[in-house]
Each structure stands twice: as structure tokens, then as C-alpha cells.
Design an enzyme around this catalytic site. Structure first.
Site, PDB file in Angstrom:
ATOM      1  N   LYS A   1     -42.981 -16.785 -26.524  1.00 21.81           N
ATOM      2  CA  LYS A   1     -44.420 -16.838 -26.754  1.00 21.81           C
ATOM      3  C   LYS A   1     -44.701 -16.420 -28.184  1.00 21.81           C
ATOM      4  O   LYS A   1     -44.120 -15.442 -28.676  1.00 21.81           O
ATOM      5  CB  LYS A   1     -45.112 -15.892 -25.762  1.00 21.81           C
ATOM      6  CG  LYS A   1     -46.624 -15.842 -25.835  1.00 21.81           C
ATOM      7  CD  LYS A   1     -47.144 -14.853 -24.793  1.00 21.81           C
ATOM      8  CE  LYS A   1     -48.668 -14.822 -24.757  1.00 21.81           C
ATOM      9  NZ  LYS A   1     -49.163 -13.851 -23.741  1.00 21.81           N
TER      10      LYS A   1
ATOM     11  N   SER B   1     -51.713 -16.437 -20.276  1.00 27.06           N
ATOM     12  CA  SER B   1     -51.825 -16.930 -21.634  1.00 27.06           C
ATOM     13  C   SER B   1     -50.465 -17.273 -22.216  1.00 27.06           C
ATOM     14  O   SER B   1     -50.380 -17.814 -23.309  1.00 27.06           O
ATOM     15  CB  SER B   1     -52.526 -15.886 -22.509  1.00 27.06           C
ATOM     16  OG  SER B   1     -51.665 -14.791 -22.782  1.00 27.06           O
TER      17      SER B   1
ATOM     18  N   SER C   1     -50.105 -12.686 -17.545  1.00 30.22           N
ATOM     19  CA  SER C   1     -49.838 -13.804 -18.445  1.00 30.22           C
ATOM     20  C   SER C   1     -48.418 -14.347 -18.384  1.00 30.22           C
ATOM     21  O   SER C   1     -48.109 -15.337 -19.032  1.00 30.22           O
ATOM     22  CB  SER C   1     -50.155 -13.398 -19.896  1.00 30.22           C
ATOM     23  OG  SER C   1     -51.507 -13.057 -20.010  1.00 30.22           O
TER      24      SER C   1
END
Length: 487
Positions: A81, A157, A181
Site C-alpha cells: 500500500k 482503504s 482497511s
């Protein structure tokens, strides 16, 4: 090389590499080709270091040929990420707020250092909601799309991390979980996502604004893969002042085990919440039946304070995040934020200190109730999310009334926030498909630092069900979208 190899588990790919039946170079090349073909639609990635990945792959191949095999992650490509620093790649945080010089990575994140030591190969940085906080309306680096159906949400996310893993663009990913997330994207994309115990994995070299809750963890295609990756990235790191000093790294599930003697607790307030759809309830009841068949005793527990986890975290965690941004960017660059992000941060910046203080005290009470549940049961279970993935526009947090706000906030977070608030390990694993053919997910949670027990139970469930064998049909997805565009 057959594209089927790209959808194998990490451990299956590793076994082929160890036997010299699969070249790390070929595997990386295949992943890069898959990214080139499908990412213009799915938008899982922000930056790719193809030259660097191929150089790493050639080095891994040489080491393995020479008998210097480092272990099951040696030669496997992965992504992170874009909230973690990686030297030579920008840290964009998925935002237009930062200037180019502010994106320069000052170091490698600790998780990248550890994966380098294990011989894993970094492909690049994955798409995310702005600053990793959810609620983004317009993505600076393209709208992430669900590989099972690109019209549907891929959650938030660590969105790109879930997409890339499900789509076979990498062997595994490293995401970040504040309020779900990792687990949310794992659930919506049909993969396994593990939120480790707070402090289990070093956060050094990652941008962590929610310092009381943020953790890093793996997204993989199988439970045993998540255990293997966790074994590589766990451990004390003095550079992270909140890092646990525990050194245990043996997390792999043992084969041939049953759940006999294991007591599981269904959290009534989460599993049978008003937000829970009928199809999720049906799939969850079927999952409970499988767990009982594997020998588990299952009871229903009432943990009423879990219903307050969502407002308690929003009132405290969002204020923590806003405090970080107000002094840095929110005042001077307000118009460069996505509208969804800046609205959330601006509102959180107005939370009075007295309210923040009471929310933090409330978090202690809610956490204590959840931890006390582990005196009665070994693990807690519930659906990861109360509904199947929805259309992208339906998942956007545009709120018209107070009632609408409460319903949306609870629906997206009720299965995730209680375990974030308690900072316990939690894992999402596939549980079936919705009527629209989109993934549903089951969540296990354990007492702090009981990852091995958590992974063992999830592995038993996974092996007793067919859901891990299902894959999104990317060729059909791409062909369908191309046909729609031509029309």
C-alpha cells in the site's frame, strides 16, 4: 507459462520455485504482463518498478540455482500500500496534496527490509484511499475497481492491495489497517486479510497518522500464506516505540487438525445487526455449520458495547488523524484534498478536547468487554462486512440526513471497528458469493498475540470449504467492459 500459476497460493508458487520448476524471473514477468493488461481498468497500482523487480528476480534466481534458497518467500513478487516508504519510489499516499519533493522516500519501511531479507521481490506501490483514511470520492491515481465486477466497490482503504492479490498481479500484498482497511478489501475482493495484534509488526517507515490503532499486515490468497508472510514481518523493532518485544514468529497452521475442543463465540450485535443483509446471514449460518462439523462448539455472546465502537473510534481516531493534518496541510492546501477526505478531517478537527477525552475513556470500556469475552470463548466470529460489495456510487459516503449518516457509518464499519478498537488480531477469509457473484467473508478474532490460534482455525475452515478456489474471471471482465465502451 500458464496464467494459472499466477492464482496459486504463495506456498504453491514457492514450492515450484524451490524445485526449480518455476523461475522468479518468469513469475515477475508474468505479473508485470498481467498488470499491463488489466490495471488500466482495475487501477490497483500507483507506481511499478519493473526494472528493479526484474533485477531482484534475476538475483533470486541465481541464489536459488547456487543453493542459497532463503525460504518460502524467496522469489515471490509482492506490492505494498502506498503508505509505506520504499527507496526509489514516491510515497504518494494517494493524494494531490503533496508536492513532488515531499513524496521522496527517506528510507525503506521495516516490513520491506524484512521481506528483502526473506528474498521477496517488490513490484511497486498500490492504490489507496487518500492518506489511507477512507471516504475518498475522486481518486488521484484512478478509481479502484473490483476484479469480480468493475462496477462494484473494492472497499477501502488498502484497496489496491486487495485488488492486486485477488487478480493475481502479485503473490501477496502488504496493507495497513486502521478501522478495517486490510479486512474490508480482503472481504470485497475475495482474499484473506490479516490485521495482526497492535505492536506485532513494526510500523517504522510507514506514514501512520492514527497512531493508537494503525497496523500493517498481509493480504494473500490463502490463510497459510498470511501466516508465512506474518512470520517474515513480525518482531520487535526499537525504531517503532510502540513495537511489542515479543519475538514469537511461528504462525503456520498445522495440517490435519480439527476444531474439537475449540469454543467459538458469535458476536450477536455484529453478526445479526440491523445492517446485516439476508444473504450474508444465510452465508454466515452456513459457515457456522461448517465450523461445527469441524468439531467447534459455537455459542452466541452479547457484547453491547461493540455497537459504540464506530462512534468511539470516529470521535477519537479521526481527531488524532486531523491533528496530524491540520498542522501540516489542511490549513494551507485545503482545496487540494479530495472533498470526502477534507470534509471528514475538517469535522474531526472541531471535536472538543472534552469529547475526545470521554471517547478515549469509552474505548477502554468497550475494549475491556471484548477482551473479557475471551474468558468464555477461544475465538470470536462474525461476518466481516454486513453486506456484499455494492456499486461504487452506492458506497460513496454522501450523506443527506442524520439517519442516513448513522446507517451508512454503521453498515461499513460495524464488523471491523470493534476489533480495531480492541487492537486484537482479526482475519477475514472468503465465505461464499452473493447473488451477483461477488465475494462474502467470514471474520475470526482472537485475544492479543494469539495469531497462531486464529490462523489455525481459519485454515481449518478454509480447507473445509471451496471458496478459496474461486477466482475472478479477468478476461471476461475486461471483455465485458470493452464491449460496453464500444457501445
Amino acid at each position: 507459462m500458464s496464467e494459472e500459476i499466477l492464482t496459486l497460493s504463495c506456498l504453491e508458487q514457492a514450492d515450484l520455485i524451490r524445485q526449480k520448476k518455476l523461475s522468479p524471473v518468469e513469475l515477475v514477468q508474468a505479473c508485470l504482463a498481467r498488470i499491463e493488461r488489466y490495471d488500466p481498468l482495475l487501477r490497483a497500482w500507483i507506481s511499478i518498478d519493473a526494472a528493479g523487480a526484474l533485477a531482484q528476480a534475476r538475483r533470486a534466481e541465481t541464489e536459488i540455482i547456487q543453493g542459497r534458497y532463503r525460504g518460502p518467500l524467496h522469489g515471490l513478487p509482492y506490492g505494498v500500500k502506498d503508505q509505506m516508504h520504499a527507496l526509489g519510489l514516491p510515497t504518494t499516499l494517494g493524494t494531490r496534496v503533496l508536492n513532488e519533493e515531499e513524496m521522496i522516500a527517506p528510507c525503506n519501511a521495516a516490513v520491506i527490509e524484512k521481506l528483502q531479507q526473506a528474498g521477496a521481490i517488490l513490484l511497486g506501490k498500490q492504490n489507496l484511499h487518500e492518506f489511507g483514511k477512507g471516504g475518498t470520492l475522486e481518486f488521484a491515481y484512478g478509481q479502484p475497481r473490483n476484479p469480480w465486477n468493475p462496477d462494484y466497490s473494492a472497499s477501502s482503504s488498502s484497496t489496491g492491495s486487495g485488488i492486486a492479490t485477488a487478480a493475481g498481479m502479485c503473490s501477496f500484498s502488504i496493507g495497513e489497517d486502521t478501522g478495517g482497511s486490510i479486512r474490508g478489501p480482503a472481504a470485497f475482493n475475495g482474499v484473506v486479510g490479516l490485521r495482526p495484534t497492535f505492536g506485532r509488526v513494526s510500523r517504522h517507515g510507514a506514514v501512520m497518522a492514527g497512531y493508537t490503532t494503525d497496523v500493517l499486515g498481509p493480504l494473500c490468497r490463502r490463510v497459510a500464506d498470511a501466516a508465512q508472510v506474518l512470520s517474515a514481518i513480525a518482531g520487535h523493532d526499537p525504531r517503532d516505540l510502540l513495537s511489542s518485544r515479543r519475538q514469537d514468529t511461528a504462525f503456520l497452521p498445522r495440517p490435519g487438525q480439527s476444531l474439537k475442543g475449540v469454543k467459538l463465540g458469535i458476536v450477536r450485535e455484529i453478526a445479526y445487526n440491523d445492517s446485516t443483509s439476508d444473504e450474508v446471514k444465510t452465508a454466515f449460518d452456513a459457515a457456522v455449520g461448517v465450523l461445527k462439523q469441524q468439531g467447534a462448539e459455537v455459542v452466541v455472546l452479547s457484547l453491547p458495547l461493540t455497537l459504540y465502537a464506530v462512534p468511539l473510534l470516529l470521535l477519537s481516531l479521526d481527531a488524532d488523524v486531523a491533528a496530524w493534518f491540520v498542522s501540516k496541510y489542511l490549513r494551507d492546501r485545503y482545496d487540494r484534498f479530495d472533498a470526502g477526505t477534507r470534509t471528514r478531517l475538517a469535522a474531526a478537527a472541531l471535536i472538543p478536547a472534552t469529547v475526545y477525552n470521554r471517547a478515549m475513556r469509552g474505548r477502554v470500556l468497550a475494549r475491556r468487554q471484548l477482551l473479557d469475552a475471551f474468558e468464555q470463548v477461544d475465538l470470536l466470529i462474525c461476518p466481516t462486512t454486513p453486506t456484499a460489495p455494492k456499486l461504487i456510487e452506492q458506497m460513496q459516503e454522501r450523506l443527506d440526513t442524520g439517519d442516513d449518516a448513522v446507517a451508512r457509518l454503521m453498515e461499513r464499519r460495524i464488523g471491523l471497528y470493534p476489533f480495531s478498537l480492541a487492537n486484537v488480531p482479526a482475519l477475514s477469509v472468503p465465505m461464499g458469493l452473493s447473488r451477483q457473484g461477488l465475494p462474502l467473508a467470514l471474520q475470526f478474532a482472537a485475544r492479543p498475540f494469539a495469531e497462531q490460534q486464529l490462523l489455525q482455525a481459519a485454515d481449518i475452515y478454509e480447507n473445509a470449504t471451496p471458496w478459496h478456489t474461486l477466482q475472478p474471471d479477468l478476461a471476461h471482465t475486461l471483455a465485458g467492459r470493452t464491449t460496453q465502451e464500444k457501445r
